[in-house]
Scaffold this motif. Structure first.
Motif, PDB file in Angstrom:
ATOM      1  N   SER B 114       0.892  -0.994  -0.221  1.00  0.00           N
ATOM      2  CA  SER B 114      -0.106   0.001  -0.031  1.00  0.00           C
ATOM      3  C   SER B 114       0.811   1.209   0.101  1.00  0.00           C
ATOM      4  O   SER B 114       0.411   2.391  -0.268  1.00  0.00           O
ATOM      5  N   ARG B 115       2.217   1.033   0.203  1.00  0.00           N
ATOM      6  CA  ARG B 115       2.889   2.459   0.405  1.00  0.00           C
ATOM      7  C   ARG B 115       3.696   2.478  -0.866  1.00  0.00           C
ATOM      8  O   ARG B 115       4.552   3.379  -1.019  1.00  0.00           O
ATOM      9  N   LEU B 116       3.531   1.797  -1.889  1.00  0.00           N
ATOM     10  CA  LEU B 116       4.244   1.792  -3.236  1.00  0.00           C
ATOM     11  C   LEU B 116       3.440   2.589  -4.129  1.00  0.00           C
ATOM     12  O   LEU B 116       2.385   2.794  -4.308  1.00  0.00           O
ATOM     13  N   THR B 117       4.252   3.672  -4.932  1.00  0.00           N
ATOM     14  CA  THR B 117       3.802   4.238  -5.873  1.00  0.00           C
ATOM     15  C   THR B 117       3.531   3.488  -7.109  1.00  0.00           C
ATOM     16  O   THR B 117       3.976   2.062  -7.227  1.00  0.00           O
ATOM     17  N   GLU B 118       2.648   4.059  -7.879  1.00  0.00           N
ATOM     18  CA  GLU B 118       2.266   3.440  -9.207  1.00  0.00           C
ATOM     19  C   GLU B 118       3.477   2.562 -10.056  1.00  0.00           C
ATOM     20  O   GLU B 118       3.581   1.261 -10.296  1.00  0.00           O
ATOM     21  N   GLY B 119       4.518   3.478 -10.153  1.00  0.00           N
ATOM     22  CA  GLY B 119       5.639   3.158 -10.869  1.00  0.00           C
ATOM     23  C   GLY B 119       6.237   1.853 -10.059  1.00  0.00           C
ATOM     24  O   GLY B 119       6.864   0.932 -10.634  1.00  0.00           O
ATOM     25  N   ASP B 120       6.399   2.062  -8.738  1.00  0.00           N
ATOM     26  CA  ASP B 120       7.023   1.161  -7.965  1.00  0.00           C
ATOM     27  C   ASP B 120       6.320  -0.216  -8.017  1.00  0.00           C
ATOM     28  O   ASP B 120       6.939  -1.263  -8.102  1.00  0.00           O
TER      29      ASP B 120
ATOM     30  N   TRP C  65     -11.653  18.654   6.529  1.00  0.00           N
ATOM     31  CA  TRP C  65     -10.819  18.666   5.483  1.00  0.00           C
ATOM     32  C   TRP C  65      -9.676  19.308   5.739  1.00  0.00           C
ATOM     33  O   TRP C  65      -8.997  20.120   4.785  1.00  0.00           O
ATOM     34  N   LYS C  66      -9.123  19.265   6.850  1.00  0.00           N
ATOM     35  CA  LYS C  66      -7.724  19.862   7.214  1.00  0.00           C
ATOM     36  C   LYS C  66      -6.504  19.101   6.583  1.00  0.00           C
ATOM     37  O   LYS C  66      -5.573  19.530   6.148  1.00  0.00           O
ATOM     38  N   LYS C  67      -6.602  17.597   6.705  1.00  0.00           N
ATOM     39  CA  LYS C  67      -5.535  16.740   6.318  1.00  0.00           C
ATOM     40  C   LYS C  67      -6.181  15.933   5.393  1.00  0.00           C
ATOM     41  O   LYS C  67      -6.951  14.985   5.728  1.00  0.00           O
ATOM     42  N   ILE C  68      -5.543  15.846   4.110  1.00  0.00           N
ATOM     43  CA  ILE C  68      -6.075  15.134   3.001  1.00  0.00           C
ATOM     44  C   ILE C  68      -4.791  14.319   2.517  1.00  0.00           C
ATOM     45  O   ILE C  68      -4.129  14.914   2.248  1.00  0.00           O
ATOM     46  N   ASP C  69      -5.114  12.862   2.367  1.00  0.00           N
ATOM     47  CA  ASP C  69      -3.984  12.272   1.798  1.00  0.00           C
ATOM     48  C   ASP C  69      -4.490  11.494   0.790  1.00  0.00           C
ATOM     49  O   ASP C  69      -5.416  10.420   0.862  1.00  0.00           O
ATOM     50  N   LEU C  70      -4.257  11.512  -0.459  1.00  0.00           N
ATOM     51  CA  LEU C  70      -4.978  11.071  -1.529  1.00  0.00           C
ATOM     52  C   LEU C  70      -4.099  10.132  -2.204  1.00  0.00           C
ATOM     53  O   LEU C  70      -4.111   9.574  -3.281  1.00  0.00           O
ATOM     54  N   PHE C  71      -2.982   9.369  -1.603  1.00  0.00           N
ATOM     55  CA  PHE C  71      -1.897   8.656  -2.102  1.00  0.00           C
ATOM     56  C   PHE C  71      -2.528   7.384  -2.607  1.00  0.00           C
ATOM     57  O   PHE C  71      -2.167   6.673  -3.324  1.00  0.00           O
ATOM     58  N   ASP C  72      -3.486   7.092  -1.560  1.00  0.00           N
ATOM     59  CA  ASP C  72      -4.179   5.480  -1.852  1.00  0.00           C
ATOM     60  C   ASP C  72      -5.082   5.396  -3.331  1.00  0.00           C
ATOM     61  O   ASP C  72      -5.314   4.485  -3.759  1.00  0.00           O
ATOM     62  N   PHE C  73      -5.294   6.800  -4.047  1.00  0.00           N
ATOM     63  CA  PHE C  73      -6.009   6.919  -5.106  1.00  0.00           C
ATOM     64  C   PHE C  73      -5.227   7.014  -6.327  1.00  0.00           C
ATOM     65  O   PHE C  73      -5.606   7.241  -7.513  1.00  0.00           O
ATOM     66  N   GLN C  74      -3.933   7.572  -6.051  1.00  0.00           N
ATOM     67  CA  GLN C  74      -2.870   7.666  -7.014  1.00  0.00           C
ATOM     68  C   GLN C  74      -3.097   8.024  -8.146  1.00  0.00           C
ATOM     69  O   GLN C  74      -3.748   9.304  -8.581  1.00  0.00           O
ATOM     70  N   THR C  75      -3.135   7.088  -9.348  1.00  0.00           N
ATOM     71  CA  THR C  75      -3.448   7.290 -10.582  1.00  0.00           C
ATOM     72  C   THR C  75      -4.715   7.797 -10.814  1.00  0.00           C
ATOM     73  O   THR C  75      -5.359   8.487 -12.145  1.00  0.00           O
ATOM     74  N   ASP C  76      -5.817   7.681 -10.051  1.00  0.00           N
ATOM     75  CA  ASP C  76      -7.191   7.843 -10.279  1.00  0.00           C
ATOM     76  C   ASP C  76      -7.450   9.341 -10.194  1.00  0.00           C
ATOM     77  O   ASP C  76      -8.324  10.129 -10.508  1.00  0.00           O
ATOM     78  N   ILE C  77      -6.391  10.075  -9.478  1.00  0.00           N
ATOM     79  CA  ILE C  77      -6.639  11.561  -9.102  1.00  0.00           C
ATOM     80  C   ILE C  77      -6.189  12.132 -10.236  1.00  0.00           C
ATOM     81  O   ILE C  77      -5.201  12.240 -10.975  1.00  0.00           O
ATOM     82  N   GLU C  78      -7.192  13.087 -10.842  1.00  0.00           N
ATOM     83  CA  GLU C  78      -7.101  14.053 -11.945  1.00  0.00           C
ATOM     84  C   GLU C  78      -7.260  15.511 -11.468  1.00  0.00           C
ATOM     85  O   GLU C  78      -7.594  15.587 -10.090  1.00  0.00           O
ATOM     86  N   GLY C  79      -6.775  16.404 -12.015  1.00  0.00           N
ATOM     87  CA  GLY C  79      -6.939  17.766 -11.774  1.00  0.00           C
ATOM     88  C   GLY C  79      -8.360  18.067 -11.130  1.00  0.00           C
ATOM     89  O   GLY C  79      -8.345  18.942  -9.979  1.00  0.00           O
ATOM     90  N   ALA C  80      -9.408  17.741 -11.808  1.00  0.00           N
ATOM     91  CA  ALA C  80     -10.659  18.037 -11.243  1.00  0.00           C
ATOM     92  C   ALA C  80     -11.145  17.678  -9.802  1.00  0.00           C
ATOM     93  O   ALA C  80     -11.564  18.436  -8.983  1.00  0.00           O
ATOM     94  N   VAL C  81     -10.522  16.601  -9.323  1.00  0.00           N
ATOM     95  CA  VAL C  81     -10.599  16.153  -7.925  1.00  0.00           C
ATOM     96  C   VAL C  81     -10.082  17.233  -7.078  1.00  0.00           C
ATOM     97  O   VAL C  81     -10.667  17.509  -6.224  1.00  0.00           O
ATOM     98  N   VAL C  82      -8.664  17.500  -7.539  1.00  0.00           N
ATOM     99  CA  VAL C  82      -8.000  18.622  -6.473  1.00  0.00           C
ATOM    100  C   VAL C  82      -8.649  19.799  -6.455  1.00  0.00           C
ATOM    101  O   VAL C  82      -8.937  20.271  -5.628  1.00  0.00           O
ATOM    102  N   GLU C  83      -9.317  20.234  -7.672  1.00  0.00           N
ATOM    103  CA  GLU C  83     -10.032  21.431  -7.547  1.00  0.00           C
ATOM    104  C   GLU C  83     -11.219  21.375  -6.738  1.00  0.00           C
ATOM    105  O   GLU C  83     -11.487  22.408  -5.968  1.00  0.00           O
TER     106      GLU C  83
END
Lengths: 197, 419, 437
Positions: B114-120, C65-83
């Motif tokens: 879960s801590r890996l980036t897509e590329g990794d 919504w003070k702290k947000i971590d979108l790492f788990d969605f990685q490649t699904d995140i596009e500009g619109a989401v952030v906006e």
């Protein structure tokens, strides 16, 4: 496959002690990591055959897809050829005769050993040249007619052993086989080498 | 107690071995052989051996390395349910609330992932799939992943082909190896990734097929792949005509060489037959085909005499006749049909006569061959002084030539019927 | 008759339970409810927002919504989401992680920086499409920015650093690892503008960090505590000397791969940086015992040391560390080929050994034997020991160590005695070729 793998010359003392004088090998078709063990096994088998052949006798042993041909001359000089099963075995025995004659002519074989024969290249040359059995046509014409009846044939290596001897025991006791080779033998015997993981 | 280890340490040791293997691949771009050597674990030494561009693994580590790699690999694939108990909307990267834990924990399979980036993740999946196919080339799952990744990540096809060769060096008989090669070549040709490398690709692929055929007797998959390559390149529009000629010549040479050294290799002969068919297409008239095939029959004859008791040679002979005689026959009937037309030139007369002659000539040759073999071997079999190996092959020779005689009879009967 | 009475009874009972539940919303004050929601992560919040109107307002309240971590969605995140998130959270958003979100580009971050001017911690690691435009926008709108992570944003140039230097004076933590186009000019601007900088991370493969960069940092950022210049091969001792002189608060220093550094560096650190607690010096192969003697004499707070490939060090270094560093927890001596059992004996007797020593890495130290393991039996907190390729170590030695330290993880190449169950059960397996052909 029509192929030769090993050609070696031994000196067989009447009491049964056998000394390897020179061995020549073409093992390119085996994997790099297997070559060491394969060479050791071929030497081991060759030596075993020489020990179990009477002076003046010839034997041919089939083991899976390999053939081992041995000729022990009356005076104790012996040669062993390991080939593929497709290689014509008449040619094999012709080659054995030639190897022995050449070796006797070129060296003082009664006192020689692997060290002194280090630079003797004739066996390597032979092994390379006669990979194609056509090359031996000239030879068969020169040599005296080979009396096929005198060649003892066996279908497996075990048939050559004395009563009560087991191949597994001989392998385990052998000093010429490294522990890796012994391990290789154990695993190869256990499973079909194709399915061996 | 003693050496009992908990699952975490399997994880760590397997990861360390995977790391060692990855390092070898990074350092050495020209590995050409892979093998597993039977060694028991006795000393504190890495099981990964790298010598002379050859890679080997000691056998003691293989079972748990494989199961570890398999587990990690499958967990990384999308839409996989992670075993550590999960809710329905499992996101592919693992539970969102996992934050703590050290990399070494085995429940931390999830954590690591879960801590890996897509590329990794992609890199890790490629590394794991590489190990999986080296250890077990039959694992279609791993090969399929590599196909996906090849398309998505635009990988270099040379690297993939190189890896496939490495896998084949240990298991030349594997069908997956050649299926993957075929898929890659098809993809390269379709997507026009080849650039100017047509000749290189062809030569290299032929070499790979040849190597595998050499390593394993009667290697059906290797020869079938070779046949497919031949037919694709000869039939393809991307291949210039001069190169097609070169192909045929070089393949003929290879095959000549092969057949002399592997007289029992049915697959090799089958390929030769395809090759000869392709070559006959190039000949503009029946004469050319006749010349080609009679030469082949001569060669075959000498092999039959030199190596008694190998059925592949006889089958080949039958193929040659089966191919040639009907062609001659066809030519014959065509000319017979046209015969009522006034003959314009003498040439037509010659052809008609030659075809009839040719068929008779072939028939006679075969009958002579069978007769001589039967005679020679019959005497050998009855001779008490002959050893059993020679007797065996004599018996086989007799058997095969009798079969051949029967077949000849049926074949030429058919000719007469259709005349 | 009876039925409808029964139904009425059931219905009113249901109504009661519904009312009871909604009383939760009425029983607790809004602030408390918001506090409860503040513990939820993004996914949970979004789900809660769908429960009811009341919960929708609570869940989507900016304060959650003070702290947000979108790492788990990685490649699904596009500009619109952030906006969208930016507009929703507005001034509440303080911490945002877009690590791994490769599709996010400048325009989204421009909107973001305009909407969320209270942002303090922004992680843009691996957002490869980002360019200088983002940083310029951030500098215009993000005066409160304290932590910025631009690792692997390879399009970032000196312009970004210049902008940040001008617009973000509160910057305390910056990570520009693998941004290889940056030069010392950018570092200069950054350091001059952000003099409160405490953490500077700039890992690289072929060192854009040179002596000039370090002197800029030294001159302008005296509050530096964490410095990571891994891979900066061009650095020489002078640079570190300058840095150490000016920044006495440094407690974490990573100079891995800076192979031109010599003992002078260690002497400088010993002289000026007494608070040093972590030193990562892999591949600093010129370091010798002398340098570590000085270091150990003065830096008593050392906890973590990575000395892999410092091939010149001998048992003497271990003796010095044993006496000078009572808090030593992690020590890596991989490939330090001169280390012998004697050095480990010294370490085993040290004050740090019994309670502090947690991780010891001795892989590829060929002279280590089972005797070393004997010396470590008193290290009660030793959790992991690396012994790969120490060929003189035996299974018996490891077994003896485990008898004393049952929870220890020993990493060596010995095969496990009881292998794990094979994948797919234990049925006999045949490869396909044997079954088919």
């Amino acid at each position: 496959m029509v192929k030769l793998y090993a050609l070696s010359v031994f000196r067989r003392a009447p009491e049964g002690g056998t000394v390897l004088l020179k061995g020549s090998y073409d093992l390119q078709s085996f994997g790099f990591f297997q070559r060491g063990s394969v060479q050791e096994f071929m030497t081991f088998t060759s030596q075993m055959l020489v020990e179990r052949t009477q002076p003046g006798g010839r034997q041919s042993v089939k083991e899976q897809e390999y053939m081992c041909h041995v000729f022990v001359r009356a005076d104790g000089l012996a040669a062993v050829l390991v080939s593929d099963a497709e290689y014509p075995h008449r040619v094999s025995h012709t080659l054995l005769t030639k190897a022995i004659e050449d070796c006797a002519a070129a060296n003082d074989w009664k006192t020689a050993n692997t060290e002194t024969l280090r630079n003797y290249k004739a066996l390597d040359v032979m092994l390379a040249r006669y990979q194609n059995p056509k090359e031996a046509d000239a030879l068969t014409k020169i040599q005296a007619e080979l009396d096929e009846t005198k060649i003892i044939m066996h279908n497996t290596i075990e048939a050559v052993l004395e009563r009560g001897e087991k191949l597994d025991d001989l392998v385990a006791k052998s000093e010429g086989l490294s522990s890796q080779s012994k391990m290789f033998y154990k695993t190869a015997r256990k499973t079909n080498s194709c399915c061996n993981f | 107690m003693g050496d009992a280890r908990d699952p975490d340490e399997f994880f760590d040791l397997a990861e360390k071995i995977i790391q060692n293997i990855n390092t070898v691949f990074e350092k050495d771009g020209s590995l050409d052989e892979f093998d597993i050597v039977p060694v028991e674990s006795q000393s504190n030494r890495s099981p990964v051996i790298h010598v002379n561009h050859k890679l080997a693994l000691e056998s003691w580590c293989v079972p748990f390395l494989y199961s570890h790699s398999f587990k990690c690999f499958t967990q990384l694939l999308p839409n996989r349910k992670v075993s550590a108990g999960n809710h329905k909307n499992q996101h592919r990267n693992g539970s969102t609330s996992v934050r703590n834990g050290s990399i070494g924990s085995h429940e931390g399979h999830t954590f690591v992932n879960s801590r890996l980036t897509e590329g990794d993740r992609t890199e890790r999946k490629l590394n794991l799939s590489r190990i999986l196919i080296l250890l077990n080339p039959d694992l279609t799952l791993a090969w399929n992943y590599r196909r996906e990744a090849f398309i998505q990540c635009c990988m270099q096809f040379q690297h993939e082909l190189h890896l496939v060769s490495l896998v084949a060096s240990r298991k030349p008989k594997s069908s997956e190896v050649f299926m993957y090669r075929k898929w890659l070549v098809k993809h390269i040709l379709n997507e026009d990734l080849k650039g100017d490398n047509i000749e290189q690709i062809f030569t290299r692929e032929m070499q790979a097929a040849g190597k595998a055929a050499e390593a394993y007797f009667s290697n059906y998959h290797a020869w079938d792949y070779r046949r497919w390559l031949l037919e694709t390149f000869l039939g393809g529009s991307f291949c210039p005509d001069e190169f097609k000629l070169t192909i045929l010549n070089s393949e003929k040479n290879c095959s000549d060489n092969w057949v002399e050294r592997h007289i029992s290799d049915h697959s090799g002969f089958h390929y030769r037959q395809k090759l000869l068919s392709q070559m006959s297409l190039l000949e503009c008239n029946v004469n050319g085909v006749f010349q080609l095939f009679t030469k082949e029959l001569e060669n075959n004859l000498s092999l039959v005499m030199r190596f008694p008791g190998h059925e592949a040679l006889w089958y080949h002979r039958r193929f040659l006749l089966q191919f040639l005689v009907p062609k001659l026959q066809m030519e014959l009937t065509e000319n017979l049909n046209n015969h009522h037309q006034p003959m314009e030139t003498n040439w037509e007369c010659e052809v008609w006569q030659c075809c009839e002659d040719k068929i008779q000539y072939l028939k006679k040759k075969e009958e002579d061959l069978v007769k001589s073999i039967l005679t020679v071997n019959a005497s050998l079999v009855d001779d008490a002084s002959v050893n059993f190996i020679t007797k065996d092959s004599s018996n086989l020779s007799i058997l095969y030539s009798q079969k051949h005689a029967k077949w000849l009879f049926m074949m030429f009967e058919w000719i007469i019927d259709n005349n | 008759m009876k039925n409808s009475q029964h139904n009425n009874h059931v219905r009113s009972k249901n109504r009661n339970t519904v009312e009871e539940e909604s009383l939760i919303n009425q029983k607790l004050p809004k602030e408390l409810l918001l506090r409860i929601f503040s513990f939820l992560d993004v996914v949970a919040l979004c789900r809660c927002a769908q429960v009811s109107k009341c919960w929708n307002l609570l869940a989507l309240d900016g304060s959650n919504w003070k702290k947000i971590d979108l790492f788990d969605f990685q490649t699904d995140i596009e500009g619109a989401v952030v906006e969208n998130i930016a507009r929703r959270a507005g001034g509440f958003l303080k911490k945002l992680s877009l690590r791994g979100c490769q599709s996010v580009g400048d325009s989204a971050l421009k909107t973001f920086s305009q909407q969320c001017h209270n942002i303090e911690d922004l992680n843009l690691e691996m957002c490869k499409r980002i360019t200088d435009i983002t940083c310029i926008c951030l500098s215009r709108n993000g005066r409160k920015l304290q932590k910025l992570d631009l690792e692997s944003c390879s399009n970032i140039t000196d312009e970004s650093l210049k902008a940040l230097g001008e617009g973000c004076p509160n910057l305390v933590h910056i990570n520009i690892s693998w941004c290889d186009i940056i030069t010392e000019r950018g570092i200069s601007c950054l350091s001059r503008g952000c003099s409160k900088l405490q953490t500077f991370i700039a890992k690289s493969r072929d060192s854009f960090i040179d002596n000039e960069c370090i002197s800029h940092l030294a001159n302008n950022c005296p509050l530096l505590e964490v410095v990571n210049v891994r891979g900066a091969m061009a650095l020489t001792d002078d640079a570190i000397l300058r840095l150490a002189q000016s920044c006495p608060n440094i407690h974490y220093l990573c100079i891995t791969g800076c192979c031109n550094l010599t003992d002078s560096t260690l002497l400088a650190l010993a002289q000026y940086c007494h608070k040093l607690s972590t030193l990562e010096a892999t591949n600093c192969s010129q370091f010798t015992d002398n340098g570590f003697q000085a270091l150990a004499k003065n830096c008593h707070y050392l906890e973590k040391m990575d000395l892999e490939d410092c091939v010149l060090i001998t048992d003497n270094t271990l003796t010095y560390l044993a006496s000078g560093c009572p808090r030593l927890e992690q020590l890596t001596l991989s490939h330090c080929e001169l280390i012998t059992d004697d050095g480990i004996r010294q370490l085993g007797m040290a004050p740090c050994a019994a309670e502090h020593l947690t991780i010891l890495e001795l892989d590829n130290c060929p002279l280590i034997t089972d005797a070393s393991l004997e010396h470590l039996v008193a290290c009660h907190n030793l959790q992991r020991i690396e012994l790969y390729d120490c060929q003189l170590i035996t299974r018996a030695g490891i077994r003896r160590l485990r008898n004393h330290l049952p929870n220890i993880r020993v990493h060596a190449y010995f095969a496990p005695m009881t292998p794990p169950p094979p994948v797919g059960g234990s049925r006999q397996r045949y490869c396909r070729c044997c079954v088919i052909l």
